[in-house]
Design a protein around this motif. Structure first.
Motif, PDB file in Angstrom:
ATOM      1  N   GLY A  55      -3.493  -0.926  -9.880  1.00 37.99           N
ATOM      2  CA  GLY A  55      -4.502  -0.191  -9.131  1.00 37.99           C
ATOM      3  C   GLY A  55      -5.476   0.565  -9.998  1.00 37.99           C
ATOM      4  N   LYS A  56      -6.589   0.922  -9.404  1.00 33.46           N
ATOM      5  CA  LYS A  56      -7.633   1.705 -10.084  1.00 33.46           C
ATOM      6  C   LYS A  56      -7.657   3.135  -9.577  1.00 33.46           C
ATOM      7  CE  LYS A  56     -12.649   1.830 -10.842  1.00 33.46           C
ATOM      8  NZ  LYS A  56     -13.953   1.180 -10.522  1.00 33.46           N
ATOM      9  N   ASP A  57      -7.665   3.301  -8.267  1.00 30.36           N
ATOM     10  CA  ASP A  57      -7.666   4.641  -7.668  1.00 30.36           C
ATOM     11  C   ASP A  57      -6.258   4.945  -7.178  1.00 30.36           C
ATOM     12  OD1 ASP A  57     -10.479   5.343  -7.926  1.00 30.36           O
ATOM     13  OD2 ASP A  57     -10.835   3.712  -6.522  1.00 30.36           O
ATOM     14  N   ILE A  58      -5.534   5.736  -7.964  1.00 33.34           N
ATOM     15  CA  ILE A  58      -4.140   6.047  -7.660  1.00 33.34           C
ATOM     16  C   ILE A  58      -4.049   7.522  -7.310  1.00 33.34           C
ATOM     17  CG2 ILE A  58      -1.778   6.017  -8.533  1.00 33.34           C
ATOM     18  CD1 ILE A  58      -2.766   3.785 -10.488  1.00 33.34           C
ATOM     19  N   MET A  59      -3.581   7.807  -6.111  1.00 35.05           N
ATOM     20  CA  MET A  59      -3.594   9.165  -5.567  1.00 35.05           C
ATOM     21  C   MET A  59      -2.183   9.685  -5.361  1.00 35.05           C
ATOM     22  SD  MET A  59      -6.246   7.933  -2.670  1.00 35.05           S
ATOM     23  CE  MET A  59      -5.909   6.210  -3.048  1.00 35.05           C
ATOM     24  N   HIS A  60      -1.881  10.855  -5.861  1.00 32.38           N
ATOM     25  CA  HIS A  60      -0.624  11.505  -5.499  1.00 32.38           C
ATOM     26  C   HIS A  60      -0.894  12.310  -4.236  1.00 32.38           C
ATOM     27  CE1 HIS A  60       2.714  14.580  -5.984  1.00 32.38           C
ATOM     28  NE2 HIS A  60       3.302  13.424  -5.769  1.00 32.38           N
ATOM     29  N   CYS A  61      -0.394  11.817  -3.124  1.00 28.68           N
ATOM     30  CA  CYS A  61      -0.738  12.395  -1.816  1.00 28.68           C
ATOM     31  C   CYS A  61       0.147  13.576  -1.445  1.00 28.68           C
ATOM     32  CB  CYS A  61      -0.634  11.310  -0.738  1.00 28.68           C
ATOM     33  SG  CYS A  61      -1.730   9.905  -1.029  1.00 28.68           S
ATOM     34  N   GLY A  62       1.303  13.685  -2.091  1.00 27.52           N
ATOM     35  CA  GLY A  62       2.223  14.766  -1.755  1.00 27.52           C
ATOM     36  C   GLY A  62       3.641  14.243  -1.686  1.00 27.52           C
ATOM     37  N   LYS A  63       4.448  14.845  -0.844  1.00 31.48           N
ATOM     38  CA  LYS A  63       5.869  14.503  -0.753  1.00 31.48           C
ATOM     39  C   LYS A  63       6.056  13.090  -0.206  1.00 31.48           C
ATOM     40  CE  LYS A  63       6.316  16.527   3.879  1.00 31.48           C
ATOM     41  NZ  LYS A  63       6.973  17.565   4.698  1.00 31.48           N
ATOM     42  N   VAL A  64       7.292  12.595  -0.319  1.00 31.98           N
ATOM     43  CA  VAL A  64       7.622  11.264   0.192  1.00 31.98           C
ATOM     44  C   VAL A  64       7.218  11.151   1.665  1.00 31.98           C
ATOM     45  CG1 VAL A  64       9.540   9.765   0.853  1.00 31.98           C
ATOM     46  CG2 VAL A  64       9.464  10.758  -1.441  1.00 31.98           C
ATOM     47  N   GLY A  65       6.558  10.060   2.002  1.00 28.97           N
ATOM     48  CA  GLY A  65       6.042   9.828   3.355  1.00 28.97           C
ATOM     49  C   GLY A  65       4.548  10.044   3.450  1.00 28.97           C
ATOM     50  N   SER A  66       4.011  10.886   2.560  1.00 27.64           N
ATOM     51  CA  SER A  66       2.586  11.204   2.649  1.00 27.64           C
ATOM     52  C   SER A  66       1.705  10.054   2.178  1.00 27.64           C
ATOM     53  CB  SER A  66       2.262  12.481   1.861  1.00 27.64           C
ATOM     54  OG  SER A  66       2.567  12.318   0.491  1.00 27.64           O
ATOM     55  N   GLY A  67       2.236   9.204   1.309  1.00 29.36           N
ATOM     56  CA  GLY A  67       1.497   8.012   0.921  1.00 29.36           C
ATOM     57  C   GLY A  67       1.308   7.094   2.117  1.00 29.36           C
ATOM     58  N   GLN A  68       2.394   6.885   2.855  1.00 29.47           N
ATOM     59  CA  GLN A  68       2.313   6.039   4.053  1.00 29.47           C
ATOM     60  C   GLN A  68       1.408   6.668   5.115  1.00 29.47           C
ATOM     61  OE1 GLN A  68       3.278   3.091   4.158  1.00 29.47           O
ATOM     62  NE2 GLN A  68       4.996   2.855   2.735  1.00 29.47           N
ATOM     63  N   LEU A  69       1.497   7.981   5.282  1.00 24.17           N
ATOM     64  CA  LEU A  69       0.641   8.652   6.259  1.00 24.17           C
ATOM     65  C   LEU A  69      -0.830   8.421   5.910  1.00 24.17           C
ATOM     66  CD1 LEU A  69       0.311  10.582   8.698  1.00 24.17           C
ATOM     67  CD2 LEU A  69       0.245  12.449   7.044  1.00 24.17           C
ATOM     68  N   THR A  70      -1.160   8.570   4.632  1.00 24.40           N
ATOM     69  CA  THR A  70      -2.544   8.368   4.189  1.00 24.40           C
ATOM     70  C   THR A  70      -2.997   6.945   4.480  1.00 24.40           C
ATOM     71  OG1 THR A  70      -2.208   9.998   2.426  1.00 24.40           O
ATOM     72  CG2 THR A  70      -4.110   8.541   2.217  1.00 24.40           C
ATOM     73  N   LYS A  71      -2.142   5.966   4.167  1.00 24.38           N
ATOM     74  CA  LYS A  71      -2.490   4.559   4.401  1.00 24.38           C
ATOM     75  C   LYS A  71      -2.669   4.278   5.898  1.00 24.38           C
ATOM     76  CE  LYS A  71      -2.904   0.070   4.056  1.00 24.38           C
ATOM     77  NZ  LYS A  71      -1.853  -0.823   3.542  1.00 24.38           N
ATOM     78  N   ILE A  72      -1.782   4.802   6.707  1.00 22.64           N
ATOM     79  CA  ILE A  72      -1.835   4.535   8.149  1.00 22.64           C
ATOM     80  C   ILE A  72      -3.081   5.152   8.765  1.00 22.64           C
ATOM     81  CG2 ILE A  72      -0.677   5.028  10.345  1.00 22.64           C
ATOM     82  CD1 ILE A  72       1.991   4.828   8.683  1.00 22.64           C
ATOM     83  N   MET A  73      -3.408   6.388   8.364  1.00 19.25           N
ATOM     84  CA  MET A  73      -4.612   7.021   8.885  1.00 19.25           C
ATOM     85  C   MET A  73      -5.866   6.287   8.402  1.00 19.25           C
ATOM     86  SD  MET A  73      -3.649   9.469  10.909  1.00 19.25           S
ATOM     87  CE  MET A  73      -2.384   8.264  11.375  1.00 19.25           C
ATOM     88  N   ASN A  74      -5.850   5.859   7.147  1.00 16.39           N
ATOM     89  CA  ASN A  74      -6.966   5.072   6.619  1.00 16.39           C
ATOM     90  C   ASN A  74      -7.183   3.814   7.469  1.00 16.39           C
ATOM     91  OD1 ASN A  74      -8.828   4.133   4.221  1.00 16.39           O
ATOM     92  ND2 ASN A  74      -7.451   2.426   4.606  1.00 16.39           N
TER      93      ASN A  74
END
Length: 294
Positions: free
Chosen positions: A161-180
């Motif tokens: 990947g190029k844009d790698i984001m630390h979104c927060g605690k476990v689950g927040s990566g999935q939340l970000t993807k789902i909302m996106n």
């Protein structure tokens, strides 16, 4: 485990995205990359690039410091770890487990708890962008994990990947993807509506969308899903299909229900995706919903 001690990576799921992601990991020749997929031809293709084909799924866990799963959805992830395969029992202390599928946040929290109990570490790291981005190693990756785990796995993710984001605690990566994805699907509905009106008016959809790239309605969805797909009536397969889109949207609707939030835009997108599937378009690129407005 320090970065220098990561010597082997196991990759489960060599689909449209996972295939290219694995190839990019193989660019670092200091890692052994073990692969496993239901499709043996996909395994053989990766072998030709230098990957090692694992005997079975348990073999992946026996031989890998880091295990990455990239599966079609949460049901597959749940079945892998808690179903018949029961691979939660195969995890060893000090391994790093990364789920790059799009899954439910609650499932990620459950996985994290069980993996921590085994003395290992977990991150959810779903991906976004196109098949070409997967091939180019320029995916967007949304990570949910503790900060130390993120720092350890970051050098691995940077190969994919190029844009790698630390979104927060476990689950927040999935939340970000789902909302996106929810935002994307709703935007594609709006683009489909605009395209249909434009056609009936007698103006070229491509001209409209090109004009809007210079206006306040501009977006990634317009430039990609609008200009490259809707304007050209181009809905290829394989791509991010209507069926996959509906699956991802269902996670957003589940979250809305859980938190008592009404989602009228998402429900409209859901209706169109279901209609597209009923009309035989389940395997086509999801902007095909434009055909199903009336």
């Amino acid at each position: 485990m320090s970065n220098k001690k990561i010597k082997s990576i196991g990759f489960i799921g060599l689909g449209v995205m996972g295939n290219s992601m694995s190839k990019n990991l193989l660019k670092n020749q200091s890692w052994k990359v073990f692969v496993k997929d239901l499709n043996y031809e996909k395994e053989k293709e990766l072998e030709s690039y230098g990957a090692l084909i694992a005997i079975d799924l348990e073999d992946i866990f026996n031989k890998s410091d880091v295990i990455i799963t990239c599966l079609p959805g949460g049901d597959f992830v749940n079945d892998l770890y808690f179903g018949k395969s029961n691979l939660i029992s195969a995890i060893k202390p000090n391994q790093y487990i990364i789920d790059m599928s799009t899954s439910q946040p609650d499932l990620m929290v459950k996985l994290d708890k069980k993996i921590n109990e085994k003395g290992s570490f977990f991150a959810d790291a779903p991906i976004a962008r196109t098949r070409q981005a997967a091939a180019d190693g320029t995916l967007a990756i949304m990570v949910g994990s503790d900060l130390q785990t993120y720092k350890i796995i970051l050098p691995i993710l940077e190969y994919m990947g190029k844009d790698i984001m630390h979104c927060g605690k476990v689950g927040s990566g999935q939340l970000t993807k789902i909302m996106n994805n929810m935002i994307l699907f709703e935007t594609v509905v709006a683009l489909s509506e605009a395209a249909t009106i434009t056609e009936k008016y007698g103006m070229k959809v491509e001209t409209l969308f090109e004009n809007i790239t210079k206006c306040s309605g501009d977006s990634f969805a317009l430039r990609n899903h609008g200009l490259k797909s809707i304007a050209k009536e181009n809905y290829p397969s394989p791509a991010f299909s209507t069926e996959y889109a509906l699956k991802d949207l269902s996670y957003a609707l589940e979250l809305g229900k859980k938190h008592n939030v009404n989602l009228p835009g998402a429900k409209t997108a859901e209706t169109l995706l279901k209609k597209s599937i009923e009309n035989g378009d389940k395997d086509l690129y999801f902007p095909v919903i434009k055909r199903n407005l009336s």
